[in-house]
Design an enzyme around this catalytic site. Structure first.
Site, PDB file in Angstrom:
ATOM      1  N   ARG A 179      24.393  28.467  49.613  1.00 21.78           N
ATOM      2  CA  ARG A 179      23.387  28.081  48.623  1.00 21.78           C
ATOM      3  C   ARG A 179      22.845  26.691  48.901  1.00 21.78           C
ATOM      4  O   ARG A 179      21.704  26.392  48.649  1.00 21.78           O
ATOM      5  CB  ARG A 179      23.984  28.151  47.225  1.00 21.78           C
ATOM      6  CG  ARG A 179      23.905  29.574  46.653  1.00 21.78           C
ATOM      7  CD  ARG A 179      24.969  29.826  45.630  1.00 21.78           C
ATOM      8  NE  ARG A 179      24.957  28.869  44.539  1.00 21.78           N
ATOM      9  CZ  ARG A 179      24.249  29.001  43.419  1.00 21.78           C
ATOM     10  NH1 ARG A 179      23.462  30.032  43.256  1.00 21.78           N
ATOM     11  NH2 ARG A 179      24.323  28.103  42.463  1.00 21.78           N
ATOM     12  N   ARG A 240      38.053  33.430  47.326  1.00 20.80           N
ATOM     13  CA  ARG A 240      38.538  33.998  46.070  1.00 20.80           C
ATOM     14  C   ARG A 240      38.243  35.492  46.088  1.00 20.80           C
ATOM     15  O   ARG A 240      37.151  35.910  46.481  1.00 20.80           O
ATOM     16  CB  ARG A 240      37.846  33.355  44.864  1.00 20.80           C
ATOM     17  CG  ARG A 240      38.331  31.963  44.528  1.00 20.80           C
ATOM     18  CD  ARG A 240      39.774  31.964  44.015  1.00 20.80           C
ATOM     19  NE  ARG A 240      40.221  30.629  43.665  1.00 20.80           N
ATOM     20  CZ  ARG A 240      40.872  29.808  44.502  1.00 20.80           C
ATOM     21  NH1 ARG A 240      41.146  30.188  45.738  1.00 20.80           N
ATOM     22  NH2 ARG A 240      41.264  28.607  44.095  1.00 20.80           N
ATOM     23  N   GLU A 269      44.684  39.371  41.474  1.00 15.74           N
ATOM     24  CA  GLU A 269      45.993  39.030  42.050  1.00 15.74           C
ATOM     25  C   GLU A 269      47.072  39.039  40.981  1.00 15.74           C
ATOM     26  O   GLU A 269      46.806  38.588  39.867  1.00 15.74           O
ATOM     27  CB  GLU A 269      45.920  37.638  42.682  1.00 15.74           C
ATOM     28  CG  GLU A 269      45.033  37.634  43.915  1.00 15.74           C
ATOM     29  CD  GLU A 269      44.868  36.245  44.524  1.00 15.74           C
ATOM     30  OE1 GLU A 269      45.669  35.341  44.232  1.00 15.74           O
ATOM     31  OE2 GLU A 269      43.927  36.092  45.309  1.00 15.74           O
ATOM     32  N   HIS A 287      47.813  35.239  49.422  1.00 16.83           N
ATOM     33  CA  HIS A 287      47.181  33.975  49.009  1.00 16.83           C
ATOM     34  C   HIS A 287      47.993  32.757  49.484  1.00 16.83           C
ATOM     35  O   HIS A 287      48.530  32.006  48.673  1.00 16.83           O
ATOM     36  CB  HIS A 287      46.976  33.928  47.484  1.00 16.83           C
ATOM     37  CG  HIS A 287      45.909  32.938  47.080  1.00 16.83           C
ATOM     38  ND1 HIS A 287      45.149  33.066  45.953  1.00 16.83           N
ATOM     39  CD2 HIS A 287      45.478  31.797  47.677  1.00 16.83           C
ATOM     40  CE1 HIS A 287      44.296  32.060  45.859  1.00 16.83           C
ATOM     41  NE2 HIS A 287      44.487  31.258  46.906  1.00 16.83           N
TER      42      HIS A 287
HETATM   43  C1  DGY Z   1      42.825  26.499  46.574  1.00 20.77           C
HETATM   44  O1  DGY Z   1      43.182  25.332  46.662  1.00 20.77           O
HETATM   45  O2  DGY Z   1      41.826  26.825  45.936  1.00 20.77           O
HETATM   46  C2  DGY Z   1      43.667  27.492  47.272  1.00 20.77           C
HETATM   47  O3  DGY Z   1      43.251  28.785  47.058  1.00 20.77           O
HETATM   48  C3  DGY Z   1      45.100  27.284  46.866  1.00 20.77           C
HETATM   49  O4  DGY Z   1      45.924  27.825  47.822  1.00 20.77           O
END
Ligand code: DGY
Length: 321
Positions: A179, A240, A269, A287
């Site tokens: 973006r 994410r 998750e 993760h």
């Molecule tokens: C973050 O810092 O956003 C990571 O996903 C954590 O591991």
């Protein structure tokens, strides 16, 4: 500096808690398990500062439970979709995160996933563990080489660019799309091309997702986006989970519309879409993007420094704006 009440909601590595404790009155929940919401609410009551990790949802309810004295929420993560930043802002609470210190660890993991998927490393490792007889074979577990192929970085912020640097070192061409305009020095150094999202999806052999989760990026990689990808391409997500529509990803894999995926994050998750679990063309990690001893200690330290700064009347080092 007067003593304030700091609540640290889960176990942290390194000396961050000790450093906070040297100056303030610290309530430390030295545990990895998730407390109940009621327990969290009673723990945070009367806090001036909260140190939270991704497992904690900081919403209006929690902020109200903390009370009007709360001045700072320090998230031990760079992503802060677990924190209702608007609710914090309305209450005059500063939010901080931990950018920078986890860039390399996360980029390392993103590129590890690229290699794991393209070289079929999860599948190969599982084969050896079965104990079944195997031997060198001309056609055994052939992957594809990354050299000369193209990686598309969706979200060329610090972690996206660090992943692109690793890809360059492996001889890949780089496309960038996001973006905001990526840093021109980095673009030049990478010999990268800045393109629109559709062009990136259509031209990349590897699409690596690095955008933060916002209302605008939720399901950015949906069925339509996946249909634009090459049927030989792979998707990697270390950002994410909800940036990718997981059901659409499963459908695309099942239909052979893309060749594979490497995921460190999931929509819900720790639940993982059952359609992913049995597939050999996906690599699934729990993760662990920032999970190195050094990185996690640096994240905890930066969160502590942010708390010490705000409670000391100074500007936070890494505020969420
Ligand atoms: C973050 O810092 O956003 C990571 O996903 C954590 O591991």
């Amino acid at each position: 500096m007067s003593t304030s009440r700091v609540v640290v909601l889960s176990r942290l590595p390194g000396t961050a808690v000790e450093r906070l404790d040297a100056v303030h009155d610290v309530t430390y929940r030295d545990e990895d398990t998730r407390p109940s919401r009621d327990d969290v609410h009673s723990l945070v009551a009367g806090a001036d500062a909260l140190v939270v990790t991704l497992g904690e949802r900081v919403d209006a309810e929690l902020l109200d439970a903390a009370g009007p004295g709360l001045r700072v929420v320090a998230n031990v993560a760079v992503g802060y979709d677990n924190v209702d930043v608007d609710a914090c802002r309305e209450r005059g609470v500063v939010v901080t995160n931990t950018p920078g210190v986890l860039t390399d660890a996360t980029a390392d993991l993103a590129f590890a996933l690229v290699l794991m998927v393209t070289r079929r490393l999860g599948e190969a490792e599982r084969l050896v563990r079965t104990g079944r007889p195997w031997g060198w074979g001309m056609f055994q577990l052939l992957g594809v080489s990354v050299q000369g192929r193209t990686i598309g970085i969706l979200g060329p912020g610090a972690i996206g660019l660090a992943t692109a640097r690793r890809a360059r070192a492996f001889g890949m061409e780089v496309l960038l799309s996001g973006r905001s305009e990526p840093d021109p020095t980095a673009v030049a150094e990478l010999g990268a091309e800045v393109v629109g999202t559709d062009a990136l999806l259509e031209r990349s052999d590897v699409v690596s997702v690095h955008t933060p989760l916002t209302p605008a990026t939720r399901h950015l990689v949906d069925a339509t986006a996946l249909a634009r990808m090459r049927d030989t391409a792979v998707l990697v997500n270390t950002a994410r989970g909800p940036v990718v529509d997981e059901a659409a990803l499963v459908a695309a894999l099942e239909a052979g519309r893309i060749a594979g995926a490497g995921l460190d994050v999931y929509e819900d998750e720790p639940h993982v879409h059952p359609g992913l679990l049995g597939r050999d063309d996906v690599v699934l990690l729990p993760h662990i993007g920032s999970a190195t001893v050094e990185t996690r200690a640096a994240m905890a330290d930066l969160a502590a420094d942010n708390v010490l700064a705000v409670l000391g009347g100074e500007d936070p080092l890494t505020p969420v704006r």
